[in-house]
Design a protein around this motif. Structure first.
Motif, mmCIF file in Angstrom:
data_model
loop_
_atom_site.group_PDB
_atom_site.id
_atom_site.type_symbol
_atom_site.label_atom_id
_atom_site.label_comp_id
_atom_site.label_asym_id
_atom_site.label_seq_id
_atom_site.Cartn_x
_atom_site.Cartn_y
_atom_site.Cartn_z
ATOM 1 N N VAL A 144 2.912 -19.954 -39.627
ATOM 2 C CA VAL A 144 1.460 -19.953 -39.784
ATOM 3 C C VAL A 144 0.985 -18.506 -39.851
ATOM 4 O O VAL A 144 1.249 -17.719 -38.944
ATOM 5 N N THR A 145 0.290 -18.136 -40.919
ATOM 6 C CA THR A 145 -0.138 -16.758 -41.106
ATOM 7 C C THR A 145 -1.578 -16.555 -40.641
ATOM 8 O O THR A 145 -2.347 -17.515 -40.486
ATOM 9 N N ALA A 146 -1.930 -15.282 -40.443
ATOM 10 C CA ALA A 146 -3.297 -14.950 -40.054
ATOM 11 C C ALA A 146 -4.285 -15.361 -41.143
ATOM 12 O O ALA A 146 -5.375 -15.877 -40.854
ATOM 13 N N ASP A 147 -3.911 -15.152 -42.415
ATOM 14 C CA ASP A 147 -4.791 -15.534 -43.517
ATOM 15 C C ASP A 147 -5.033 -17.040 -43.541
ATOM 16 O O ASP A 147 -6.154 -17.498 -43.816
ATOM 17 N N GLU A 148 -3.985 -17.805 -43.270
ATOM 18 C CA GLU A 148 -4.104 -19.263 -43.264
ATOM 19 C C GLU A 148 -5.055 -19.718 -42.164
ATOM 20 O O GLU A 148 -5.934 -20.572 -42.384
ATOM 21 N N LEU A 149 -4.903 -19.171 -40.956
ATOM 22 C CA LEU A 149 -5.779 -19.529 -39.848
ATOM 23 C C LEU A 149 -7.218 -19.088 -40.111
ATOM 24 O O LEU A 149 -8.171 -19.818 -39.841
ATOM 25 N N GLN A 150 -7.363 -17.887 -40.642
ATOM 26 C CA GLN A 150 -8.696 -17.369 -40.932
ATOM 27 C C GLN A 150 -9.416 -18.249 -41.939
ATOM 28 O O GLN A 150 -10.597 -18.586 -41.765
ATOM 29 N N ALA A 151 -8.720 -18.641 -42.990
ATOM 30 C CA ALA A 151 -9.339 -19.478 -44.019
ATOM 31 C C ALA A 151 -9.764 -20.822 -43.442
ATOM 32 O O ALA A 151 -10.866 -21.319 -43.729
ATOM 33 N N ALA A 152 -8.902 -21.414 -42.623
ATOM 34 C CA ALA A 152 -9.244 -22.706 -42.018
ATOM 35 C C ALA A 152 -10.443 -22.567 -41.099
ATOM 36 O O ALA A 152 -11.360 -23.404 -41.114
ATOM 37 N N LEU A 153 -10.468 -21.528 -40.271
ATOM 38 C CA LEU A 153 -11.567 -21.334 -39.333
ATOM 39 C C LEU A 153 -12.877 -21.071 -40.061
ATOM 40 O O LEU A 153 -13.937 -21.607 -39.679
ATOM 41 N N ARG A 154 -12.828 -20.294 -41.126
ATOM 42 C CA ARG A 154 -14.047 -20.039 -41.898
ATOM 43 C C ARG A 154 -14.557 -21.311 -42.566
ATOM 44 O O ARG A 154 -15.766 -21.580 -42.584
ATOM 45 N N ARG A 155 -13.631 -22.108 -43.123
ATOM 46 C CA ARG A 155 -14.054 -23.341 -43.789
ATOM 47 C C ARG A 155 -14.718 -24.299 -42.813
ATOM 48 O O ARG A 155 -15.775 -24.866 -43.091
ATOM 49 N N VAL A 156 -14.103 -24.488 -41.665
ATOM 50 C CA VAL A 156 -14.610 -25.498 -40.738
ATOM 51 C C VAL A 156 -15.861 -25.009 -40.018
ATOM 52 O O VAL A 156 -16.802 -25.767 -39.809
ATOM 53 N N SER A 157 -15.879 -23.742 -39.620
ATOM 54 C CA SER A 157 -17.003 -23.236 -38.823
ATOM 55 C C SER A 157 -18.200 -22.836 -39.672
ATOM 56 O O SER A 157 -19.330 -22.824 -39.183
ATOM 57 N N GLY A 158 -17.955 -22.466 -40.921
ATOM 58 C CA GLY A 158 -19.031 -21.956 -41.745
ATOM 59 C C GLY A 158 -19.456 -20.559 -41.365
ATOM 60 O O GLY A 158 -20.573 -20.132 -41.693
ATOM 61 N N VAL A 159 -18.571 -19.828 -40.661
ATOM 62 C CA VAL A 159 -18.857 -18.446 -40.244
ATOM 63 C C VAL A 159 -17.982 -17.529 -41.090
ATOM 64 O O VAL A 159 -16.803 -17.311 -40.788
ATOM 65 N N PRO A 160 -18.518 -16.953 -42.187
ATOM 66 C CA PRO A 160 -17.677 -16.214 -43.125
ATOM 67 C C PRO A 160 -17.167 -14.876 -42.613
ATOM 68 O O PRO A 160 -16.184 -14.345 -43.122
ATOM 69 N N GLU A 161 -17.818 -14.319 -41.579
ATOM 70 C CA GLU A 161 -17.407 -12.994 -41.116
ATOM 71 C C GLU A 161 -16.291 -13.020 -40.080
ATOM 72 O O GLU A 161 -15.756 -11.962 -39.719
ATOM 73 N N VAL A 162 -15.905 -14.197 -39.586
ATOM 74 C CA VAL A 162 -14.838 -14.244 -38.595
ATOM 75 C C VAL A 162 -13.525 -13.840 -39.265
ATOM 76 O O VAL A 162 -13.191 -14.296 -40.355
ATOM 77 N N THR A 163 -12.824 -12.914 -38.622
ATOM 78 C CA THR A 163 -11.595 -12.354 -39.199
ATOM 79 C C THR A 163 -10.475 -12.419 -38.172
ATOM 80 O O THR A 163 -10.639 -11.984 -37.031
ATOM 81 N N VAL A 164 -9.340 -12.983 -38.581
ATOM 82 C CA VAL A 164 -8.163 -13.072 -37.724
ATOM 83 C C VAL A 164 -7.255 -11.888 -38.038
ATOM 84 O O VAL A 164 -6.783 -11.740 -39.166
ATOM 85 N N HIS A 165 -7.015 -11.038 -37.053
ATOM 86 C CA HIS A 165 -6.225 -9.837 -37.267
ATOM 87 C C HIS A 165 -4.752 -10.022 -36.913
ATOM 88 O O HIS A 165 -3.872 -9.448 -37.564
ATOM 89 N N GLU A 166 -4.484 -10.795 -35.875
ATOM 90 C CA GLU A 166 -3.108 -10.944 -35.399
ATOM 91 C C GLU A 166 -2.929 -12.320 -34.781
ATOM 92 O O GLU A 166 -3.842 -12.851 -34.140
ATOM 93 N N VAL A 167 -1.760 -12.899 -34.988
ATOM 94 C CA VAL A 167 -1.444 -14.219 -34.443
ATOM 95 C C VAL A 167 -0.391 -14.057 -33.351
ATOM 96 O O VAL A 167 0.708 -13.570 -33.602
ATOM 97 N N HIS A 168 -0.726 -14.455 -32.134
ATOM 98 C CA HIS A 168 0.215 -14.371 -31.016
ATOM 99 C C HIS A 168 1.050 -15.640 -30.875
ATOM 100 O O HIS A 168 2.224 -15.585 -30.523
ATOM 101 N N SER A 169 0.439 -16.780 -31.126
ATOM 102 C CA SER A 169 1.132 -18.062 -31.010
ATOM 103 C C SER A 169 0.386 -19.065 -31.865
ATOM 104 O O SER A 169 -0.856 -19.065 -31.883
ATOM 105 N N SER A 170 1.104 -19.930 -32.576
ATOM 106 C CA SER A 170 0.414 -20.853 -33.464
ATOM 107 C C SER A 170 1.284 -22.063 -33.768
ATOM 108 O O SER A 170 2.518 -22.007 -33.680
ATOM 109 N N THR A 171 0.619 -23.129 -34.126
ATOM 110 C CA THR A 171 1.325 -24.341 -34.532
ATOM 111 C C THR A 171 0.417 -25.170 -35.434
ATOM 112 O O THR A 171 -0.808 -25.104 -35.332
ATOM 113 N N ARG A 172 1.038 -25.935 -36.319
ATOM 114 C CA ARG A 172 0.318 -26.940 -37.097
ATOM 115 C C ARG A 172 0.521 -28.299 -36.446
ATOM 116 O O ARG A 172 1.532 -28.535 -35.802
#
Length: 530
Positions: free
Chosen positions: A275-303
């Motif tokens: 899971v990449t930072a870009d993938e998480l950022q895109a999902a979070l922006r789509r669902v939240s509707g907050v376009p300025e939220v930016t994911v810089h680093e992923v410490h732990s993640s899962t689908r």
């Protein structure tokens, strides 16, 4: 199930290591099961393909049923300490107290939330803890304990080691040959090992289940979800906790950097890809509707998805399944880990008794009979939450109705009773209302509690009327069970109780009712005479 025509002859010529039980999978369920087996006298090997404890963010806590099971094995102090360490971290994020040593000393006991259904948070002040379903839970937390899965795995691993379980990490099961005499297990590292029984606790993609040929029917997924711990900026407009939008659902918290998103766009193309930072950022922006939220680093993640499947049987010959190997579903309601712990508690004492010659193999038939209905219920409960979370207008209308109900004392208490597991019971013969249910944590006149008598993993016959005839009934069972004579001021009508090693009531009596044939039948059903 895989077999080889000459496997038994080969065994006579080899110096294969031999165990009563091999458990494939060293997560919380596999480790807890291994400990249960050791309490029953079985020689156990756990093989786990990962070299270290998996710190990927997963379950964030255990429910009441899980906490009670671990309390009955004397583990509540360790869990409470872990919860305290985790609680202050959550408090700081939620802004409910000041940070620093002085503030920590003065901080009041924090308020609880009672759980969530489909992301609808249930308030602790609306939860009626005096409800009869919770009245006898005892010192185990009535709603749950916020102990992360990785920390629980470490606690259970230390317990397994103390009990003498052999755990091999970085070793993967690659195949097995099973017949009526036992199982020859092939490992990716080292030679094969022999066992009387093999238990697959190796997750939703279970190798053991697949090689055994056990069916895994269910419903297809319709969501893609992410859970992660990240470094991000621009999230000031994100709500805290669960938020439902026109697109889906997202979660921010309960500690800094933890995010979760749910979209109803079908399953991911590849669940195993990093899971990449870009993938998480895109999902979070789509669902939240907050376009300025930016994911810089992923410490732990899962689908994750809402794939909901259950093994057609939990036992095939000398191969058994527990935990996610036996059932998978969405994480909503937080029941997956707890369901697996319940499997382990139910199976451990039975399989140990069979390996030690204290019970016939037919005892294992009760494992699927008792646990399969519980698993099926949990799957439907998670499917119902998906229905309430969908973004279409009909589902959103239903969600508003469910939310209104959840904001009442009766509604919150009902939902908590379901997701906490306190209403789980087995269909056991007997007239007493306690039979088949989890044993009440009775407090005796000397200050001890019923749950404390179960730490050794043995059945207990409680004589609550100082009846020598009742105690004499246990004598022919030798060391198969303990006998406790006590006085229970809070339940004076209760004169006897037979509690299985898993903490469920096999027989109970008020006065002289059921002291004859019903007790004899229960003893014969679950325990072989010495």
């Amino acid at each position: 199930m895989t077999t080889t025509h000459d496997s038994r002859n080969d065994r006579n010529d080899r110096n294969d290591e031999t165990y009563d039980v091999v458990v494939a999978g060293g997560g919380p369920v596999g480790l807890f099961l291994a400990g249960e087996l050791r309490l029953g006298g079985a020689n156990v090997l756990v093989v786990e393909r990962l070299a270290e404890v998996d710190v990927t963010i997963k379950a964030g806590g255990i429910n009441t049923a899980g906490a009670v099971a671990l309390y009955r094995r004397g583990m509540l102090p360790e869990l409470a300490e872990a919860w305290e360490r985790n609680r202050w971290r959550l408090q700081a994020f939620l802004g409910e107290r000041e940070t620093g040593a002085e503030a920590e000393r003065a901080a009041p006991t924090p308020p609880k939330f009672a759980g969530h259904f489909a992301g609808i948070m249930m308030r602790g002040d609306l939860f009626d803890g005096s409800d009869p379903a919770f009245a006898d839970v005892g010192p185990a937390d009535r709603v749950g304990l916020g102990v992360p899965q990785a920390e629980l795995e470490r606690i259970l691993g230390a317990r397994a080691e103390r009990l003498g379980v052999e755990v091999r990490r970085g070793v993967e099961l690659t195949g097995f040959d099973a017949d009526e005499d036992g199982v020859l297990i092939h490992l990716g590292t080292g030679g094969p090992v022999r066992a009387g029984w093999l238990v697959g606790c190796d997750g939703g993609r279970s190798t053991v289940r697949k090689l055994a040929g056990i069916g895994f029917p269910g419903t297809e997924p319709e969501i893609t979800g992410y859970q992660a711990v990240v470094e991000m900026s621009g999230g000031e407009r994100l709500g805290k906790g669960w938020t439902t939008t026109d697109v889906g659902t997202y979660v921010n918290g309960p500690f800094p950097g933890r995010i979760l998103t749910v979209e109803f766009d079908g399953p991911p193309a590849d669940r195993t890809a990093p899971v990449t930072a870009d993938e998480l950022q895109a999902a979070l922006r789509r669902v939240s509707g907050v376009p300025e939220v930016t994911v810089h680093e992923v410490h732990s993640s899962t689908r994750f998805t809402d794939n909901a499947r259950q093994a057609s049987t939990y036992r095939q010959g000398r191969v058994l399944l527990a935990g996610d190997a036996a059932h998978v579903h969405s994480p909503f309601g937080g029941q997956g880990l707890n369901l697996g712990l319940g499997d382990a508690m139910n199976l451990g004492w039975k399989l140990a008794a069979v390996t030690q010659g204290r019970a016939p193999e037919s005892l294992l038939d009760s494992y699927t009979a008792e646990r399969h209905p519980v698993g099926a219920w949990v799957l439907d409960w998670t499917r119902a939450q998906i229905a309430v979370m969908r973004p279409d207008r009909h589902a959103r209308a239903l969600r508003r109705v469910v939310t209104d109900l959840a904001m009442t004392t009766a509604g919150t208490t009902y939902l908590v009773k379901q997701i906490s597991g306190v209403r789980q019971r087995y269909d056991l013969p007997g007239e007493h209302p306690s039979t088949g249910g989890s044993a009440p944590d009775l407090e005796f006149s000397d200050g001890t509690r019923l749950g404390e008598c179960l730490h050794g993993g043995r059945a207990v016959l409680f004589d609550l009327a100082d009846d020598p005839k009742l105690r004499a009934r246990a004598e022919e069972y030798g060391d198969r069970m303990d006998v406790v004579t006590a006085v229970c001021p809070g339940r004076p009508e209760l004169t006897g109780l037979l509690v299985r090693p898993d903490g469920f009531v096999a027989w109970a009596a008020d006065g002289d009712d059921g002291r004859g044939d019903e007790l004899a039948d229960a003893l014969a059903r679950w325990f072989v005479t010495a």
